[in-house]
Design an enzyme around this catalytic site. Sequence first.
Site, short mmCIF file in Angstrom:
data_model
loop_
_atom_site.label_atom_id
_atom_site.label_comp_id
_atom_site.label_asym_id
_atom_site.label_seq_id
_atom_site.Cartn_x
_atom_site.Cartn_y
_atom_site.Cartn_z
N GLY A 46 15.15 46.28 73.07
CA GLY A 46 15.66 45.72 71.82
C GLY A 46 15.47 46.69 70.68
CD GLN A 51 12.74 48.59 65.97
OE1 GLN A 51 13.55 47.84 66.48
NE2 GLN A 51 11.75 49.14 66.67
CB CYS A 92 7.27 47.82 68.90
SG CYS A 92 8.42 47.96 67.53
CG LEU A 93 12.10 51.22 71.26
CD1 LEU A 93 13.61 51.30 71.14
CD2 LEU A 93 11.61 52.13 72.39
CG HIS A 134 9.51 42.39 69.05
ND1 HIS A 134 8.27 42.84 69.42
CD2 HIS A 134 10.14 43.46 68.50
CE1 HIS A 134 8.15 44.12 69.08
NE2 HIS A 134 9.28 44.53 68.53
CD GLU A 135 13.96 44.02 68.81
OE1 GLU A 135 14.11 44.65 67.75
OE2 GLU A 135 13.25 44.43 69.74
CG HIS A 138 11.65 44.99 64.14
ND1 HIS A 138 10.67 45.84 63.68
CD2 HIS A 138 11.57 45.04 65.49
CE1 HIS A 138 10.02 46.38 64.71
NE2 HIS A 138 10.54 45.89 65.83
ZN LIG Z 1 9.97 46.35 67.75
#
Ligand SMILES: [Zn+2]
Length: 170
Positions: A46, A51, A92-93, A134-135, A138
């Site tokens: 995701g 991000q 998480c990226l 989660h997304e 963000h």
């Molecule tokens: Zn993330």
Amino acid sequence: MAKLVILEFPDERLRTKAVEVEKVDDEVRQLVDDMLETMYDASGIGLAATQVDVHRRVVVMDVSDDGSEPLVLINPSYTPIGDDKDFLSEGCLSIPEYYAEVPRYLKVKLNALDRNGDAYELEADGLLAHCIQHELDHLEGVLFVDYLSSLKRNRVAKKMQKRHKQTQGA
Ligand SMILES: [Zn+2]
């Protein structure tokens, strides 16, 4: 298509609240394509526009095993189905190589627009439900480490800052 640069915690830009997309046009579709390329390249499941330092309500996801089921979420929102929550280990990226268990609703109903601007609704559970929560966090400037104690969060921030220095020095 182009690969985008992913911001890393504790970069303050990750705290920006995203704004609604007014019109799903070619520019938005280009962003979606670039985000998908960036997510697959980083082996993520995701990615939120926040991000990649674009503060619009756009998310891409793919929780399939072989990366064959891209999901596009524009102006997404969710409502929990029931009160039950569970814990899954999340990564998480924007926080590479760190994983922790955080509580999420077991089942949610997602409402969003697809890449053509058409509205859709989806009931999700398991990994997909976790990923949606989660997304969408963000887009509000919230990170999964915010659910941890401040002691733990500060420790992660220090680790990331050290990591950034090493990468820049290399
Ligand atoms: Zn993330």
